[in-house]
Design an enzyme around this catalytic site. Sequence first.
Site, mmCIF file in Angstrom:
data_model
loop_
_atom_site.group_PDB
_atom_site.id
_atom_site.type_symbol
_atom_site.label_atom_id
_atom_site.label_comp_id
_atom_site.label_asym_id
_atom_site.label_seq_id
_atom_site.Cartn_x
_atom_site.Cartn_y
_atom_site.Cartn_z
ATOM 1 N N SER A 9 54.221 49.658 69.034
ATOM 2 C CA SER A 9 52.975 49.144 68.249
ATOM 3 C C SER A 9 53.219 48.743 66.882
ATOM 4 O O SER A 9 52.319 48.245 66.407
ATOM 5 C CB SER A 9 52.094 50.437 68.482
ATOM 6 O OG SER A 9 51.673 50.739 69.774
ATOM 7 N N ASP A 66 58.540 54.475 66.945
ATOM 8 C CA ASP A 66 58.308 55.495 66.049
ATOM 9 C C ASP A 66 57.773 56.861 66.721
ATOM 10 O O ASP A 66 57.071 56.950 67.449
ATOM 11 C CB ASP A 66 57.031 54.942 65.129
ATOM 12 C CG ASP A 66 57.323 53.907 64.140
ATOM 13 O OD1 ASP A 66 58.253 54.210 63.370
ATOM 14 O OD2 ASP A 66 56.796 52.735 64.662
ATOM 15 N N ASP A 125 59.464 53.475 73.396
ATOM 16 C CA ASP A 125 58.539 53.479 72.112
ATOM 17 C C ASP A 125 59.679 53.875 70.941
ATOM 18 O O ASP A 125 60.829 54.086 71.163
ATOM 19 C CB ASP A 125 57.540 54.526 72.214
ATOM 20 C CG ASP A 125 56.946 54.760 70.808
ATOM 21 O OD1 ASP A 125 56.349 53.653 70.390
ATOM 22 O OD2 ASP A 125 56.743 55.579 70.357
#
Length: 221
Positions: free
Chosen positions: A107, A15, A13
């Site tokens: 995301s 952030d 991922d």
Amino acid sequence: MFAGRKFAAFLFDMDGTLINSIASAERVWSDWARRQGLDVAAFLPTIHGVRAIETIAGLALPGVDPAYEADLLLKAEAADLDGIVQIAGAAAFLNSLPPERWAIVTSAPRELALLRMVAAGIPVPSVLVAAEDVSRGKPAPDCFRLGANRLGFDARDCLVFEDAPAGIAAAEAAEAAVMVINATHQHPQSTQHAAIAGYDMIGITIDERGWIALEPQRSAA
């Protein structure tokens, strides 16, 4: 820490996992929430690890177009890169990995992801799965499965590095192993998975097939 286990690839991922962008994101989202008449303090914890369009859609606000608002938020976040920094040791750890054996699965929209990586000094991977690459965002497993597939592997043979509940759930649904990054958490979250505060705590070894094992750094003992 995954004693005796090796992984085909690592999926990160972005952030909260490789970079700390909380201050920037929360400035932008706080302004947006106030314009919508939301309780900012209650709302902000819901934005992390989830695509903006799904966060907004989940609110079901009358007269609000999630796609339009998500685009406005993208522009605002792209214009606010102040204070974005890497998680301790992240860039060095990524640079130690074979480039064909890791991907970023975020995301964030691709445009914003690239801007934040540059701001934080994070190397840009050969495989980047961003918000627009999947029809279902985290906690659905689609993004991690896609990232693994683009590297040429099965997600079940990969280790996912995550910080947010939605991302951890997505990794679990993809049947990947999970390492939780606690660097940006005020209080380390309770988790069944292995957890670290930064990448300076771990190193790697690579076998003859190119599979990767984690090893704790002695300095972290």
